[in-house]
Design an enzyme around this catalytic site. Structure first.
Site, PDB file in Angstrom:
ATOM      1  N   ARG A   1      11.498  -5.638   4.340  1.00 23.44           N
ATOM      2  CA  ARG A   1      11.230  -4.192   4.321  1.00 23.44           C
ATOM      3  C   ARG A   1      12.198  -3.451   5.241  1.00 23.44           C
ATOM      4  O   ARG A   1      12.438  -3.859   6.369  1.00 23.44           O
ATOM      5  CB  ARG A   1       9.790  -3.957   4.783  1.00 23.44           C
ATOM      6  CG  ARG A   1       9.372  -2.512   4.830  1.00 23.44           C
ATOM      7  CD  ARG A   1       7.893  -2.337   4.644  1.00 23.44           C
ATOM      8  NE  ARG A   1       7.086  -2.807   5.759  1.00 23.44           N
ATOM      9  CZ  ARG A   1       5.760  -2.850   5.741  1.00 23.44           C
ATOM     10  NH1 ARG A   1       5.094  -2.484   4.654  1.00 23.44           N
ATOM     11  NH2 ARG A   1       5.094  -3.268   6.769  1.00 23.44           N
TER      12      ARG A   1
ATOM     13  N   LYS B   1       0.831  -1.209   0.000  1.00 24.53           N
ATOM     14  CA  LYS B   1       0.000   0.000   0.000  1.00 24.53           C
ATOM     15  C   LYS B   1       0.866   1.260   0.000  1.00 24.53           C
ATOM     16  O   LYS B   1       0.616   2.176  -0.767  1.00 24.53           O
ATOM     17  CB  LYS B   1      -0.954   0.009   1.210  1.00 24.53           C
ATOM     18  CG  LYS B   1      -1.923  -1.159   1.244  1.00 24.53           C
ATOM     19  CD  LYS B   1      -2.976  -1.007   2.340  1.00 24.53           C
ATOM     20  CE  LYS B   1      -2.417  -1.011   3.748  1.00 24.53           C
ATOM     21  NZ  LYS B   1      -1.724  -2.264   4.133  1.00 24.53           N
TER      22      LYS B   1
ATOM     23  N   ARG C   1      -9.915   0.262   9.187  1.00 27.07           N
ATOM     24  CA  ARG C   1      -9.397  -1.086   9.402  1.00 27.07           C
ATOM     25  C   ARG C   1     -10.420  -1.966  10.106  1.00 27.07           C
ATOM     26  O   ARG C   1     -10.154  -3.138  10.350  1.00 27.07           O
ATOM     27  CB  ARG C   1      -8.167  -0.991  10.281  1.00 27.07           C
ATOM     28  CG  ARG C   1      -6.837  -1.293   9.559  1.00 27.07           C
ATOM     29  CD  ARG C   1      -5.776  -1.199  10.612  1.00 27.07           C
ATOM     30  NE  ARG C   1      -4.509  -1.752  10.326  1.00 27.07           N
ATOM     31  CZ  ARG C   1      -3.479  -1.078   9.817  1.00 27.07           C
ATOM     32  NH1 ARG C   1      -3.627   0.152   9.389  1.00 27.07           N
ATOM     33  NH2 ARG C   1      -2.309  -1.662   9.713  1.00 27.07           N
TER      34      ARG C   1
ATOM     35  N   ARG D   1      11.354  -1.892  10.908  1.00 34.85           N
ATOM     36  CA  ARG D   1      10.312  -1.373  11.794  1.00 34.85           C
ATOM     37  C   ARG D   1      10.058  -2.398  12.890  1.00 34.85           C
ATOM     38  O   ARG D   1       9.984  -3.589  12.609  1.00 34.85           O
ATOM     39  CB  ARG D   1       9.033  -1.207  10.972  1.00 34.85           C
ATOM     40  CG  ARG D   1       8.473   0.166  10.960  1.00 34.85           C
ATOM     41  CD  ARG D   1       7.371   0.248   9.945  1.00 34.85           C
ATOM     42  NE  ARG D   1       6.142  -0.395  10.392  1.00 34.85           N
ATOM     43  CZ  ARG D   1       5.013  -0.385   9.713  1.00 34.85           C
ATOM     44  NH1 ARG D   1       4.947   0.217   8.538  1.00 34.85           N
ATOM     45  NH2 ARG D   1       3.939  -0.959  10.169  1.00 34.85           N
TER      46      ARG D   1
ATOM     47  N   ARG E   1      -0.006  -9.252  12.938  1.00 36.96           N
ATOM     48  CA  ARG E   1      -0.693  -8.178  12.198  1.00 36.96           C
ATOM     49  C   ARG E   1      -1.495  -8.760  11.033  1.00 36.96           C
ATOM     50  O   ARG E   1      -2.587  -8.285  10.716  1.00 36.96           O
ATOM     51  CB  ARG E   1       0.321  -7.133  11.705  1.00 36.96           C
ATOM     52  CG  ARG E   1       0.830  -6.270  12.859  1.00 36.96           C
ATOM     53  CD  ARG E   1       2.091  -5.515  12.488  1.00 36.96           C
ATOM     54  NE  ARG E   1       1.914  -4.614  11.388  1.00 36.96           N
ATOM     55  CZ  ARG E   1       2.822  -4.384  10.443  1.00 36.96           C
ATOM     56  NH1 ARG E   1       3.984  -5.017  10.472  1.00 36.96           N
ATOM     57  NH2 ARG E   1       2.586  -3.544   9.489  1.00 36.96           N
TER      58      ARG E   1
HETATM   59  P1  AMP Z   1       0.444   0.373   9.460  1.00 37.81           P
HETATM   60  O1  AMP Z   1       1.645   1.216   9.251  1.00 37.81           O
HETATM   61  O2  AMP Z   1      -0.750   0.832   8.658  1.00 37.81           O
HETATM   62  O3  AMP Z   1       0.724  -1.099   9.275  1.00 37.81           O
HETATM   63  O4  AMP Z   1       0.005   0.552  10.986  1.00 37.81           O
HETATM   64  C1  AMP Z   1       0.870   0.229  12.060  1.00 37.81           C
HETATM   65  C2  AMP Z   1       0.060  -0.010  13.319  1.00 37.81           C
HETATM   66  O5  AMP Z   1      -0.653   1.172  13.683  1.00 37.81           O
HETATM   67  C3  AMP Z   1      -1.004  -1.083  13.208  1.00 37.81           C
HETATM   68  O6  AMP Z   1      -0.480  -2.382  13.402  1.00 37.81           O
HETATM   69  C4  AMP Z   1      -1.967  -0.660  14.315  1.00 37.81           C
HETATM   70  O7  AMP Z   1      -1.474  -1.004  15.593  1.00 37.81           O
HETATM   71  C5  AMP Z   1      -1.942   0.844  14.203  1.00 37.81           C
HETATM   72  N1  AMP Z   1      -2.977   1.352  13.258  1.00 37.81           N
HETATM   73  C6  AMP Z   1      -2.774   1.975  12.066  1.00 37.81           C
HETATM   74  N2  AMP Z   1      -3.934   2.302  11.474  1.00 37.81           N
HETATM   75  C7  AMP Z   1      -4.911   1.855  12.313  1.00 37.81           C
HETATM   76  C8  AMP Z   1      -6.326   1.870  12.249  1.00 37.81           C
HETATM   77  N3  AMP Z   1      -6.990   2.400  11.204  1.00 37.81           N
HETATM   78  N4  AMP Z   1      -7.002   1.310  13.287  1.00 37.81           N
HETATM   79  C9  AMP Z   1      -6.365   0.775  14.356  1.00 37.81           C
HETATM   80  N5  AMP Z   1      -5.035   0.716  14.461  1.00 37.81           N
HETATM   81  C10 AMP Z   1      -4.297   1.259  13.448  1.00 37.81           C
END
Ligand code: AMP
Length: 212
Positions: free
Chosen positions: A128, A14, A89, A158, A169
C-alpha cells in the site's frame, strides 16, 4: 440514505470500497483513522494524545474516539446517511454508537464485513502507498514511479503500514475488533463478503449487498 458500517481487518480494502460506496449514495465517509491522522499532522491536542497509540499499532482509547465520532455525527452532512470506516473497533464503541443512534430513533442499516486471510492482509498492507497531499491510496505496482496519479505528489508508505506495526494491528484487530462480527450477527444486520478476490470482484459483491 443508508448508514453503512464497513467492518474488517487492516488491509482488507475498506478504504478502497468506501470510495465507490460514498459516490453511489452521495454520503460522507467517516474514517476515524483518517481523522486521527489529520489531527496528528496538525498537532492538535487530540492528535498528541493519540500519537503513541497509533504509532505502536494499538487502539486509541475509547473515550477519545467516541467523543470524536459523536462530534462528527452532529454535523449537518451526516443527516442523510454516512459510511463508517474503522469505527467502531471495540464492543464499547459499538454500544456507544448504538445508544447514540437509538436516541435519534435510528440505527445502522448495513454492516458489511469484508473477510480475507491474514497472509493476504499482510501482502496488501506491504504493497500500500498513500499520497500525503491528497490522501489517495494506491497499490505499489500501480505507481512504479512513486508519483501520485491524482495530484502528482510523492507517495509514501504509511508509518503504521511498516511490517512489525502492521502485524501488531492485525493482532489488535483479532483481539478487540473481531468480536464485533458476532455482535452485529446477533443483531441480524451483518453481511459477510469474501474479500480475498480482486477489487472488481469484491466490488460487485458489495454492490449486490447494498442493492446498487
Ligand atoms: P486505520 O486507518 O483505520 O487503520 O486507523 C489507524 C490507527 O488509528 C489505528 O491503528 C488506531 O491506532 C487508530 N484508530 C482508528 N480508528 C480507531 C478506533 N475506532 N478506535 C481506536 N483507535 C482507532
Amino acid at each position: 440514505m443508508p448508514k453503512i458500517l464497513l467492518l474488517g481487518a487492516p488491509g482488507v480494502g475498506k478504504g478502497t470500497h468506501s470510495e465507490k460506496i460514498i459516490k453511489d449514495f452521495g454520503i460522507p465517509a467517516i474514517a476515524t483513522g483518517d481523522i486521527l491522522r489529520d489531527n496528528l499532522k496538525r498537532e492538535t491536542e487530540l492528535g498528541m494524545k493519540a500519537k503513541a497509540f497509533m504509532e505502536s499499532g494499538g487502539l486509541v482509547p475509547d473515550d477519545l474516539v467516541i467523543a470524536l465520532v459523536k462530534d462528527r455525527l452532529s454535523q449537518d452532512d451526516t443527516k442523510n446517511g454516512y459510511l463508517l470506516d474503522g469505527f467502531p473497533r471495540t464492543i464499547a464503541q459499538a454500544e456507544e454508537l448504538d445508544a447514540y443512534l437509538a436516541e435519534e430513533g435510528s440505527g445502522l442499516d448495513y454492516v458489511l464485513y469484508l473477510n480475507a486471510p491474514k497472509e493476504e492482509l499482510v501482502r496488501r498492507i506491504a504493497g500500500r502507498r498513500v499520497c500525503p497531499a491528497c490522501k489517495a491510496t494506491f497499490r505499489a505496482s500501480d505507481v512504479p514511479d512513486g508519483i501520485c496519479k491524482v495530484c502528482g505528489a510523492q507517495v509514501i508508505i504509511r508509518k503504521d503500514d511498516e511490517a512489525a506495526t502492521a502485524l501488531k494491528r492485525i493482532e489488535v484487530y483479532n483481539e478487540q475488533t473481531a468480536p464485533l462480527i458476532d455482535y452485529y450477527k446477533n443483531k441480524g444486520i451483518l453481511i459477510e463478503i469474501d474479500a480475498a478476490h480482486d477489487i472488481d470482484a469484491v466490488q460487485a459483491k458489495v454492490d449486490k449487498a447494498l442493492g446498487v
